[in-house]
Enzyme design. Sequence first.
Site, short mmCIF file in Angstrom:
data_model
loop_
_atom_site.label_atom_id
_atom_site.label_comp_id
_atom_site.label_asym_id
_atom_site.label_seq_id
_atom_site.Cartn_x
_atom_site.Cartn_y
_atom_site.Cartn_z
N GLY A 115 -18.98 13.30 19.67
CA GLY A 115 -19.60 11.99 20.19
C GLY A 115 -18.66 11.27 20.55
N GLY A 173 -18.35 16.36 17.68
CA GLY A 173 -19.88 16.83 18.53
C GLY A 173 -19.79 18.07 19.12
CD GLU A 211 -15.34 15.59 12.95
OE1 GLU A 211 -16.17 16.00 13.69
OE2 GLU A 211 -14.64 16.48 11.40
CG ASP A 217 -21.48 15.12 12.45
OD1 ASP A 217 -20.37 15.21 12.79
OD2 ASP A 217 -21.98 14.39 13.07
#
Length: 381
Positions: free
Chosen positions: A104, A152, A175, A183
């Site tokens: 992301g 992402g 992350e 996530d």
Amino acid sequence: MYPAGKVISPCHHSSPAVSSRLRSVFRLQRIQSHMMSSHVDPEVLLEKVGRAGVITMNRPKVLNALNFTMIRQIYPQLKKWEKDNETDIVIIKGAGGKAFCAGGDIRAVTEAGKAGDSLAQDFFREEYILNNTIGAYRKPYIALIDGITMGGGVGLSVHGRFRVATEKTLFAMPETAIGLFPDVGGGYFLPRLQGKLGLFLALTGFRLKGRDVQRAGLATHFVESKKIPDLEKELVDMKSPSAEDVSRVLDSYQKQVRSYSVVISSVPPTALSDWLHIMSNSLSTLKDKCLKILSKMSPMSMKITYKQLQAGAALSLPDVLVMEYRLSQACMRGCDFYEGVRAVLVDKDHNPKWNPSTLEEVSDHSVDQCFSSLGEKDLTF
């Protein structure tokens, strides 16, 4: 104004006047970015090829990093194709030959968080809704993860029915190194991998390469990169294919890799194989390697991640994403995410000052608070 390139942690509260100026500057930057984007190549291509919907992430200069604009284009198109009787399958891929999607657009989210802009909520909310849509998609969804696939990008692929890796695939959920957590549904798919592999990948950000991505269960098929164009053409040329038809085509391309596997069998073991060898032969060496990696990660992130995977093992994907949205907003309120992005992506000194700085200083209460309901602001589907 703050010094260029510096990320200011929200732990150091700005005055209302400064926060207002930051929000104004950030909104102006978003408007300018939108205006500029209208004069360059589209960031995502949405095409109908035969009876296939084809999504191409088209930001090769930034390894097809997923931004908010792309999310807002992909989601409604997926919903439209799902209802369209003239669309049988969906294929998603990345442009440029290096990456499927490297993650992301964290820099933009960081800027939004420190400016108090709503993007810090909207990005995660709409990204997770997209992840859930992919996980529940009623038509064959085929992700061609031919290249770097992180964060992402994993969310755009791993929840789909078919994931095709190649020798160029590089998978990671890195992350914890930036004060975040794995996530995009990581709490769902990671604890469902064999043994404790998912926890290992989540805490260390370890990179799986090539066929190891399939061996780990993250890809459903493995195909040579040079065969991907032929595979894609065969898929889009199919007439009203079922999921079984798609599976047979993918199986046929995977079978062509057998001779290729013989050729590469003489090279040194892959990174994952090295780790497995270490685990079976020298636990002390493995411990030293792991501790060295983990010592660089955010202690808060590691404790959040451990609890996230424990809870996620018994939850559905939608429930995991609700949990992860709460965690994302806790990270936006905290310090480590901003410090991690500064250290890894902005200043690139790779010397983050975590707060708290040790696992012992992270209380169970502070971790539990990250999982608390957001009330009316909770993610809903």
